[in-house]
Design a protein around this motif. Structure first.
Motif, PDB file in Angstrom:
ATOM      1  N   THR A 184      36.050  52.225  46.293  1.00 60.61           N
ATOM      2  CA  THR A 184      35.304  51.230  45.496  1.00 60.61           C
ATOM      3  C   THR A 184      36.237  50.598  44.455  1.00 60.61           C
ATOM      4  OG1 THR A 184      33.725  53.057  45.496  1.00 60.61           O
ATOM      5  CG2 THR A 184      33.005  50.999  44.482  1.00 60.61           C
ATOM      6  N   HIS A 185      37.047  51.445  43.822  1.00 60.22           N
ATOM      7  CA  HIS A 185      37.968  50.926  42.811  1.00 60.22           C
ATOM      8  C   HIS A 185      39.010  50.009  43.456  1.00 60.22           C
ATOM      9  CE1 HIS A 185      39.908  50.552  39.051  1.00 60.22           C
ATOM     10  NE2 HIS A 185      40.906  51.389  39.277  1.00 60.22           N
ATOM     11  N   ILE A 186      39.479  50.422  44.626  1.00 58.75           N
ATOM     12  CA  ILE A 186      40.469  49.586  45.335  1.00 58.75           C
ATOM     13  C   ILE A 186      39.847  48.224  45.675  1.00 58.75           C
ATOM     14  CG2 ILE A 186      41.724  49.344  47.523  1.00 58.75           C
ATOM     15  CD1 ILE A 186      42.507  52.269  47.314  1.00 58.75           C
ATOM     16  N   ASP A 187      38.587  48.247  46.127  1.00 55.84           N
ATOM     17  CA  ASP A 187      37.904  46.973  46.438  1.00 55.84           C
ATOM     18  C   ASP A 187      37.878  46.056  45.221  1.00 55.84           C
ATOM     19  OD1 ASP A 187      37.459  47.614  49.044  1.00 55.84           O
ATOM     20  OD2 ASP A 187      35.437  48.408  48.727  1.00 55.84           O
ATOM     21  N   GLU A 188      37.596  46.654  44.053  1.00 54.91           N
ATOM     22  CA  GLU A 188      37.553  45.857  42.806  1.00 54.91           C
ATOM     23  C   GLU A 188      38.919  45.252  42.501  1.00 54.91           C
ATOM     24  OE1 GLU A 188      36.207  48.284  39.551  1.00 54.91           O
ATOM     25  OE2 GLU A 188      34.335  48.759  40.611  1.00 54.91           O
ATOM     26  N   ILE A 189      39.971  46.086  42.656  1.00 57.01           N
ATOM     27  CA  ILE A 189      41.332  45.590  42.357  1.00 57.01           C
ATOM     28  C   ILE A 189      41.720  44.475  43.332  1.00 57.01           C
ATOM     29  CG2 ILE A 189      43.774  46.224  42.208  1.00 57.01           C
ATOM     30  CD1 ILE A 189      42.890  49.030  41.409  1.00 57.01           C
ATOM     31  N   VAL A 190      41.324  44.646  44.595  1.00 59.10           N
ATOM     32  CA  VAL A 190      41.643  43.618  45.604  1.00 59.10           C
ATOM     33  C   VAL A 190      40.995  42.294  45.184  1.00 59.10           C
ATOM     34  CG1 VAL A 190      41.205  42.896  47.999  1.00 59.10           C
ATOM     35  CG2 VAL A 190      41.977  45.228  47.528  1.00 59.10           C
ATOM     36  N   ARG A 191      39.715  42.379  44.779  1.00 58.60           N
ATOM     37  CA  ARG A 191      39.010  41.159  44.336  1.00 58.60           C
ATOM     38  C   ARG A 191      39.698  40.541  43.114  1.00 58.60           C
ATOM     39  NH1 ARG A 191      34.263  43.516  45.677  1.00 58.60           N
ATOM     40  NH2 ARG A 191      34.039  44.439  43.609  1.00 58.60           N
ATOM     41  N   ASP A 192      40.040  41.391  42.151  1.00 57.09           N
ATOM     42  CA  ASP A 192      40.692  40.912  40.922  1.00 57.09           C
ATOM     43  C   ASP A 192      42.036  40.260  41.229  1.00 57.09           C
ATOM     44  OD1 ASP A 192      38.651  41.814  39.451  1.00 57.09           O
ATOM     45  OD2 ASP A 192      39.674  43.557  38.580  1.00 57.09           O
ATOM     46  N   SER A 193      42.823  40.916  42.081  1.00 61.24           N
ATOM     47  CA  SER A 193      44.159  40.397  42.399  1.00 61.24           C
ATOM     48  C   SER A 193      44.057  39.039  43.081  1.00 61.24           C
ATOM     49  CB  SER A 193      44.915  41.358  43.322  1.00 61.24           C
ATOM     50  OG  SER A 193      44.989  42.619  42.740  1.00 61.24           O
ATOM     51  N   LEU A 194      43.095  38.921  43.996  1.00 60.79           N
ATOM     52  CA  LEU A 194      42.923  37.632  44.684  1.00 60.79           C
ATOM     53  C   LEU A 194      42.428  36.565  43.705  1.00 60.79           C
ATOM     54  CD1 LEU A 194      41.453  38.822  48.107  1.00 60.79           C
ATOM     55  CD2 LEU A 194      43.589  37.600  47.779  1.00 60.79           C
ATOM     56  N   GLU A 195      41.585  36.993  42.778  1.00 61.08           N
ATOM     57  CA  GLU A 195      41.074  36.056  41.777  1.00 61.08           C
ATOM     58  C   GLU A 195      42.211  35.546  40.895  1.00 61.08           C
ATOM     59  OE1 GLU A 195      37.110  37.616  40.610  1.00 61.08           O
ATOM     60  OE2 GLU A 195      37.555  36.530  38.752  1.00 61.08           O
ATOM     61  N   LYS A 196      43.138  36.455  40.552  1.00 64.17           N
ATOM     62  CA  LYS A 196      44.279  36.076  39.699  1.00 64.17           C
ATOM     63  C   LYS A 196      45.095  34.952  40.327  1.00 64.17           C
ATOM     64  CE  LYS A 196      45.471  40.069  36.934  1.00 64.17           C
ATOM     65  NZ  LYS A 196      45.583  41.459  37.283  1.00 64.17           N
ATOM     66  N   VAL A 197      45.178  34.966  41.671  1.00 68.65           N
ATOM     67  CA  VAL A 197      45.961  33.916  42.341  1.00 68.65           C
ATOM     68  C   VAL A 197      45.067  32.776  42.824  1.00 68.65           C
ATOM     69  CG1 VAL A 197      47.797  35.504  43.023  1.00 68.65           C
ATOM     70  CG2 VAL A 197      45.907  35.096  44.589  1.00 68.65           C
ATOM     71  N   GLY A 198      43.834  32.763  42.335  1.00 64.82           N
ATOM     72  CA  GLY A 198      42.930  31.642  42.602  1.00 64.82           C
ATOM     73  C   GLY A 198      42.257  31.661  43.960  1.00 64.82           C
ATOM     74  N   LEU A 199      42.110  32.834  44.539  1.00 65.73           N
ATOM     75  CA  LEU A 199      41.456  32.919  45.853  1.00 65.73           C
ATOM     76  C   LEU A 199      40.241  33.849  45.737  1.00 65.73           C
ATOM     77  CD1 LEU A 199      44.647  33.367  48.027  1.00 65.73           C
ATOM     78  CD2 LEU A 199      43.269  31.311  47.895  1.00 65.73           C
ATOM     79  N   ILE A 200      39.082  33.321  46.089  1.00 65.88           N
ATOM     80  CA  ILE A 200      37.863  34.129  45.968  1.00 65.88           C
ATOM     81  C   ILE A 200      37.131  34.139  47.315  1.00 65.88           C
ATOM     82  CG2 ILE A 200      35.620  34.325  44.773  1.00 65.88           C
ATOM     83  CD1 ILE A 200      37.033  32.756  42.433  1.00 65.88           C
ATOM     84  N   GLY A 201      36.663  35.326  47.703  1.00 65.59           N
ATOM     85  CA  GLY A 201      35.815  35.454  48.896  1.00 65.59           C
ATOM     86  C   GLY A 201      36.532  35.223  50.218  1.00 65.59           C
ATOM     87  N   ILE A 202      37.813  35.517  50.271  1.00 73.07           N
ATOM     88  CA  ILE A 202      38.516  35.291  51.547  1.00 73.07           C
ATOM     89  C   ILE A 202      39.018  36.622  52.143  1.00 73.07           C
ATOM     90  CG2 ILE A 202      39.251  32.943  50.948  1.00 73.07           C
ATOM     91  CD1 ILE A 202      42.135  34.297  50.704  1.00 73.07           C
ATOM     92  N   GLU A 203      38.508  37.737  51.630  1.00 68.47           N
ATOM     93  CA  GLU A 203      38.989  39.059  52.065  1.00 68.47           C
ATOM     94  C   GLU A 203      38.865  39.263  53.574  1.00 68.47           C
ATOM     95  OE1 GLU A 203      37.213  38.490  49.378  1.00 68.47           O
ATOM     96  OE2 GLU A 203      37.436  40.047  47.854  1.00 68.47           O
ATOM     97  N   HIS A 204      37.849  38.641  54.181  1.00 70.53           N
ATOM     98  CA  HIS A 204      37.583  38.873  55.605  1.00 70.53           C
ATOM     99  C   HIS A 204      38.430  37.999  56.527  1.00 70.53           C
ATOM    100  CE1 HIS A 204      35.261  35.419  54.344  1.00 70.53           C
ATOM    101  NE2 HIS A 204      35.236  35.039  55.615  1.00 70.53           N
ATOM    102  N   LEU A 205      39.132  37.006  55.971  1.00 70.67           N
ATOM    103  CA  LEU A 205      39.900  36.084  56.834  1.00 70.67           C
ATOM    104  C   LEU A 205      41.173  36.757  57.364  1.00 70.67           C
ATOM    105  CD1 LEU A 205      39.707  32.684  54.907  1.00 70.67           C
ATOM    106  CD2 LEU A 205      38.309  33.449  56.827  1.00 70.67           C
ATOM    107  N   MET A 206      41.634  36.272  58.521  1.00 69.51           N
ATOM    108  CA  MET A 206      42.899  36.758  59.078  1.00 69.51           C
ATOM    109  C   MET A 206      44.028  35.824  58.603  1.00 69.51           C
ATOM    110  SD  MET A 206      42.035  39.410  60.755  1.00 69.51           S
ATOM    111  CE  MET A 206      43.477  39.904  61.683  1.00 69.51           C
TER     112      MET A 206
END
Lengths: 248, 268
Positions: free
Chosen positions: A112-134
């Motif tokens: 769960t914590h890793i999921d949060e960090i993944v979201r935060d890291s992607l947000e930092k680089v301006g990408l939101i909601g693309i975790e499922h893309l290849m």
């Protein structure tokens, strides 16, 4: 802090590095400039242990890492994040899996914590909601940003950027430069940026080192480099075909 | 991270040097993999993906080649018995067909098919990862590429090749029965009785042991070639070609030595 002393590297008869001496301070943003094929990528690959020097020493935070074995390097590499020239995202993994890759190996955080960090890291680089893309579904600029998110996800102390602005348009390149500056300020990261894009070098660096014919010919602030009287540096920063640089 | 093979004129000394450097390079990957197999944790997701890739996806090609291999082997055995022993003796071909298929023909056929289908794919996939710096990225993110890429593929091949061979044995023996009994009207009871009397469990097991060795060869050669890929698309193409050639030849050579080393029968 990174200290490199008298680093030599050859590939067969091709002598690439001929005695590099370089010191990068903690929290500093150091840009290494030079022509394509001058050995910039070879130099940073030595810092992270992807290449072994023929001669010379490398110190990371005062510890000599030159003779370390592969298992010892694994613990040293935890201090580093690396943005590769072509992004080097894993084709078979989704964006989310790519970003969490280092976290799963370098930390013992819960899922769960890793999921949060993944979201935060992607947000930092301006990408939101693309975790499922290849990776093949992303544009060149997005790939670089995902690779950057992957490199910073586990909060490394040092980030190595190999040609961060290559292969993307000037606007996206500038956005990447802004991210490098933002990450340095927010996360107090030591940055080593390899580039031949002089505009990016001026913008992101505290100091610039020019690599030419296997050696660092000058190190200084962006202003020092801009006003350098070294003819090779002047030719390089002005982007002129005529001058002392012959092998281009 | 890997040793480079020197290029130069093809003098005898240079050829020897290149051969032993290649051998050393291969041996390094081989022993690293053997060591890493026993180191935890296993990359379970990749291992499961590879089981599907090597095993399930190879089934159609194994079914086809085993069926037609069994048919043609039976055809020649039938001709042999008919010509040299005499009409009516064809029913004694059952054990020979089954023995030949289980101990030699099917393990080799499966090995060659899988080396062409899976070994080349491994070399291409890992080779592409190498030239796009994904292997370097693995190192930078704390993963050992041998443990992450080579070990799951090797285990999948070692486990799946015997499974495919067992499946191929069943298809081949059935094809042999079909050709002799259904098409050539050989006495089915005698054919089956002789097969059951003379075919030993060891005949099947020794074929499966060989298949496990072939799986090891295919995975190590494919991954080794992938890891030493250089020079873009041309390099990837070369790696896949070399993988199929080296793995196929190695399978045939190792098969002979295994046939010599493994006992012909376990019964006294």
């Amino acid at each position: 802090m990174i200290r490199i002393e008298n680093l030599h590297k050859s590939f067969g008869n091709n002598k690439v590095l001929l005695g590099i001496n370089l010191k990068i301070e903690k929290g500093e943003s150091m840009c290494i400039i030079g022509q394509s094929g001058s050995g910039k990528s070879v130099l940073i690959k030595h810092m992270i242990g992807l290449l072994k020097p023929d001669e010379g020493k490398i110190f990371i935070d005062g510890m000599e890492v030159t003779g370390l074995g592969e298992r010892e390097w694994m613990s040293v590499r935890k201090k580093f994040g690396m943005l590769f020239q072509g992004a080097a995202l894993f084709d078979s993994l989704t964006v989310g899996q790519n970003v969490r890759f280092g976290l799963e190996r370098y930390t013992d955080y819960s899922d769960t914590h890793i999921d949060e960090i993944v979201r935060d890291s992607l947000e930092k680089v301006g990408l939101i909601g693309i975790e499922h893309l290849m990776p093949h579904e992303l544009s060149g600029g997005m790939k670089k940003r995902v690779a950057l998110a992957r490199a910073i996800a586990y909060s490394p102390e040092i980030v190595l950027y190999d040609e961060p602005s290559t292969g993307i348009d000037p606007i996206r390149a500038d956005a990447i430069n802004d991210m490098i500056i933002m990450l340095k300020k927010e996360m107090k990261i030591t940055s080593v940026v390899i580039t031949h894009d002089i505009i990016s070098a001026y913008k992101v660096s505290d100091r610039i080192a020019m690599l030419y014919q296997g050696k660092i010919i000058q190190t200084g602030s962006p202003e020092d480099i801009r006003h350098s009287d070294h003819p090779v540096i002047q030719q390089f920063i002005k982007g002129e075909a005529q001058g002392p640089i012959e092998n281009w | 991270m890997n040793t480079k093979t020197p290029n130069g004129p093809l003098s005898p000394g240079n050829v020897f040097r290149r051969f032993f450097l290649l051998l050393g390079d291969f041996g390094l990957v081989f022993f690293q993999t053997l060591r890493n197999i026993f180191r935890k944790p296993l990359e379970k997701n990749i291992f499961l993906q590879q089981l599907e890739e090597v095993g399930v996806r190879s089934l159609p090609v194994v079914i086809l080649t085993s069926a037609f291999g069994g048919l043609v082997f039976s055809l020649q055995t039938y001709v042999g018995f008919h010509r040299y022993v005499g009409p009516g003796s064809e029913a004694y071909g059952g054990p020979i067909i089954s023995l030949g298929l289980c101990k030699e023909f099917i393990p080799i056929l499966v090995g060659l098919m899988v080396s062409g289908r899976v070994g080349s794919a491994m070399a291409a996939e890992i080779g592409t990862m190498k030239i796009t710096e994904q292997i370097d990225a693995l190192y930078s993110l704390g993963a050992d590429p041998n443990k992450y890429l080579v070990v799951p593929r090797t285990l999948a091949c070692i486990f799946m090749l015997p499974c495919l061979t067992l499946f191929g044995d069943a298809i081949g023996i059935t094809a042999g029965y079909f050709y002799n009994v259904v098409l050539m009207k050989v006495n089915g009871v005698v054919y089956l009785r002789n097969t059951l009397i003379y075919l030993e469990l060891w005949d099947i097991l020794s074929g499966l042991i060989k298949a496990a060795f072939f799986g090891l060869i295919i995975a190590i050669v494919g991954c080794w070639q992938g890891m030493k890929t250089e020079g873009g698309a041309k390099g990837v193409g070369k790696a896949t070609t070399v993988t199929v050639v080296v793995a196929s030849i190695s399978i045939l050579i190792v098969n002979f030595f295994l046939s010599k080393a493994l006992p012909a029968t376990l019964s006294q």
